[in-house]
Design an enzyme around this catalytic site. Sequence first.
Site, mmCIF file in Angstrom:
data_model
loop_
_atom_site.group_PDB
_atom_site.id
_atom_site.type_symbol
_atom_site.label_atom_id
_atom_site.label_comp_id
_atom_site.label_asym_id
_atom_site.label_seq_id
_atom_site.Cartn_x
_atom_site.Cartn_y
_atom_site.Cartn_z
ATOM 1 N N LYS A 109 0.869 -1.191 0.000
ATOM 2 C CA LYS A 109 0.000 0.000 0.000
ATOM 3 C C LYS A 109 0.890 1.221 0.000
ATOM 4 O O LYS A 109 2.014 1.185 0.527
ATOM 5 C CB LYS A 109 -0.887 0.017 1.252
ATOM 6 C CG LYS A 109 -2.091 0.918 1.117
ATOM 7 C CD LYS A 109 -3.165 0.253 0.273
ATOM 8 C CE LYS A 109 -4.330 1.171 0.005
ATOM 9 N NZ LYS A 109 -5.416 0.447 -0.679
HETATM 10 P P1 NAD Z 1 -13.303 7.341 -4.178
HETATM 11 O O1 NAD Z 1 -12.397 8.421 -3.728
HETATM 12 O O2 NAD Z 1 -13.572 7.158 -5.633
HETATM 13 O O3 NAD Z 1 -14.742 7.528 -3.466
HETATM 14 C C1 NAD Z 1 -14.911 7.628 -2.096
HETATM 15 C C2 NAD Z 1 -16.356 8.002 -1.786
HETATM 16 O O4 NAD Z 1 -16.560 7.963 -0.375
HETATM 17 C C3 NAD Z 1 -16.732 9.421 -2.212
HETATM 18 O O5 NAD Z 1 -18.083 9.431 -2.658
HETATM 19 C C4 NAD Z 1 -16.613 10.213 -0.913
HETATM 20 O O6 NAD Z 1 -17.415 11.396 -0.892
HETATM 21 C C5 NAD Z 1 -17.097 9.201 0.083
HETATM 22 N N1 NAD Z 1 -16.640 9.450 1.456
HETATM 23 C C6 NAD Z 1 -15.409 9.817 1.861
HETATM 24 N N2 NAD Z 1 -15.390 9.948 3.197
HETATM 25 C C7 NAD Z 1 -16.638 9.652 3.633
HETATM 26 C C8 NAD Z 1 -17.238 9.611 4.910
HETATM 27 N N3 NAD Z 1 -16.560 9.898 6.000
HETATM 28 N N4 NAD Z 1 -18.551 9.255 4.986
HETATM 29 C C9 NAD Z 1 -19.247 8.943 3.873
HETATM 30 N N5 NAD Z 1 -18.726 8.979 2.639
HETATM 31 C C10 NAD Z 1 -17.431 9.323 2.528
HETATM 32 O O7 NAD Z 1 -12.731 6.001 -3.527
HETATM 33 P P2 NAD Z 1 -12.947 4.497 -4.006
HETATM 34 O O8 NAD Z 1 -11.840 4.140 -4.920
HETATM 35 O O9 NAD Z 1 -14.363 4.306 -4.439
HETATM 36 O O10 NAD Z 1 -12.663 3.722 -2.642
HETATM 37 C C11 NAD Z 1 -13.654 3.565 -1.625
HETATM 38 C C12 NAD Z 1 -13.243 2.449 -0.700
HETATM 39 O O11 NAD Z 1 -13.069 1.236 -1.440
HETATM 40 C C13 NAD Z 1 -11.904 2.653 0.026
HETATM 41 O O12 NAD Z 1 -11.970 2.032 1.281
HETATM 42 C C14 NAD Z 1 -10.919 1.895 -0.865
HETATM 43 O O13 NAD Z 1 -9.751 1.504 -0.146
HETATM 44 C C15 NAD Z 1 -11.767 0.710 -1.246
HETATM 45 N N6 NAD Z 1 -11.334 0.013 -2.459
HETATM 46 C C16 NAD Z 1 -11.212 0.645 -3.634
HETATM 47 C C17 NAD Z 1 -10.845 -0.075 -4.773
HETATM 48 C C18 NAD Z 1 -10.771 0.559 -6.138
HETATM 49 O O14 NAD Z 1 -10.570 -0.174 -7.114
HETATM 50 N N7 NAD Z 1 -10.955 1.867 -6.268
HETATM 51 C C19 NAD Z 1 -10.571 -1.442 -4.682
HETATM 52 C C20 NAD Z 1 -10.717 -2.081 -3.439
HETATM 53 C C21 NAD Z 1 -11.107 -1.331 -2.339
#
Ligand code: NAD
Length: 419
Positions: A109
């Site tokens: 990470k």
């Molecule tokens: P992103 O930045 O595209 O979206 C994050 C979303 O969460 C946004 O809508 C934001 O407004 C919202 N958010 C942020 N803080 C918040 C809070 N305190 N309360 C409510 N909503 C909140 O991020 P992402 O890539 O969609 O990632 C989201 C989660 O999924 C993370 O935990 C990330 O580690 C995990 N993840 C992502 C991927 C990927 O391929 N992008 C893969 C596996 C896991």
Amino acid sequence: MKLPSGSPNPYQIALQQLDIAASYLDLDPGIHDMLRYPKRELIVNFPVKMDDGSVKIFTGYRIHHSTVRGPTKGGIRYHPDVTLDSMRAMAMWMTWKCAVVNVPYGGAKGGVVCDPKKLSLTELENLTRRYATEIAILMSPEGDIPAPDMGTNPQIMAWIMDTYSMHRGYTTPAVVTGKPVEVGGSLGRYQATGRGVSFIVLEALKHLGMEADGATVAVQGFGNVGSASALMLQEAGCRVVGISDIEGGIYSADGLDPKDVLAHTREAGTVVGYAGADFITNQELLALPVDILVPAAVEEVLTRDNASHVRTKLIVEGANGPTTPEADRILGEKGVFLVPDILANAGGVTVSYFEWVQGLQRLFWTEEQINEQLHRVMVQSFQEVLHMAQEKGVTMRTAGLILAVNRVGRAILIRGIYP
Ligand code: NAD
């Protein structure tokens, strides 16, 4: 990560989870100990030229938890709350995630302490290119392949690939995944995590004897994972009634159209204000009486304070680490079926793996082939974890961890300890 007071540190949670899994395995104590530590940790403090001519110092990390099953893989996060311990926890979770879906990677990470929303596009590019240069001593197509995470996106991956390639003197697409398709990205990668979440929801519904058609869904977070999950679940016949982001949430008992909400979000920067829906808080969203809850935002949103308010039958963790161990216990007692992050959101790393393979071979697959292979991996992994849960009489989280820790532990045993 800013945690509510009294919340356990994420690395401590990851260590507790490892210890629980190890207690079900006949794991050599030395190997158990080895898995408690990241293999290597890099901290970089680097300057970035800002638009006003000033120079600002940023701190970044790249952590490799394990390299035993292959090169390390893991996202890069741009967020003000990035800490060394949050990176260590997520690197360990990546090791387990890759092992659960059986892709030949170890976990890593990385992240930079910054608020990307407060940076101009030029500042973001400067920061990315300098951070990529700083971590280049660890990064390579053979050794460590980053990907997007919160606060980063395909454009940022393209800048990382370009920076690395400039230093090498030739284009190296396989050094990073989640790139735009125009520069060697994979079809279907952008939606892969959400698509994987939806495949897991459908398998879990089957297992619970529930119909997908008309099943109600609430999704927390409407970024990459949340929006793709909502879109795919609606396509599968579910009714998405609640969606939230960092600003708050929206609710409509009749169902929301995720495509329409996405169009609104692109204009307004938030789901809030979407016409024809009621405003709700994030806490209210988590407590909606729905069939399926998909936390897809940040970690530690389901805690001992709100877990007893949850009124769903199925939780599928789109986000990494959204449930604290205390909440896990409370939800288990309530009979909620919870599919853990290391399985539920592994669609992203699975298609990243496909992207890497395509990049190395310079041979590209069709979107149909990608989605088909993704479906095969997610369904098989779900069934393997479910089988382990039933065999050992444990939760899906513990079962996933047992499966993963066993695969990594066996690989260490077979390779042996050098020298
Ligand atoms: P992103 O930045 O595209 O979206 C994050 C979303 O969460 C946004 O809508 C934001 O407004 C919202 N958010 C942020 N803080 C918040 C809070 N305190 N309360 C409510 N909503 C909140 O991020 P992402 O890539 O969609 O990632 C989201 C989660 O999924 C993370 O935990 C990330 O580690 C995990 N993840 C992502 C991927 C990927 O391929 N992008 C893969 C596996 C896991």
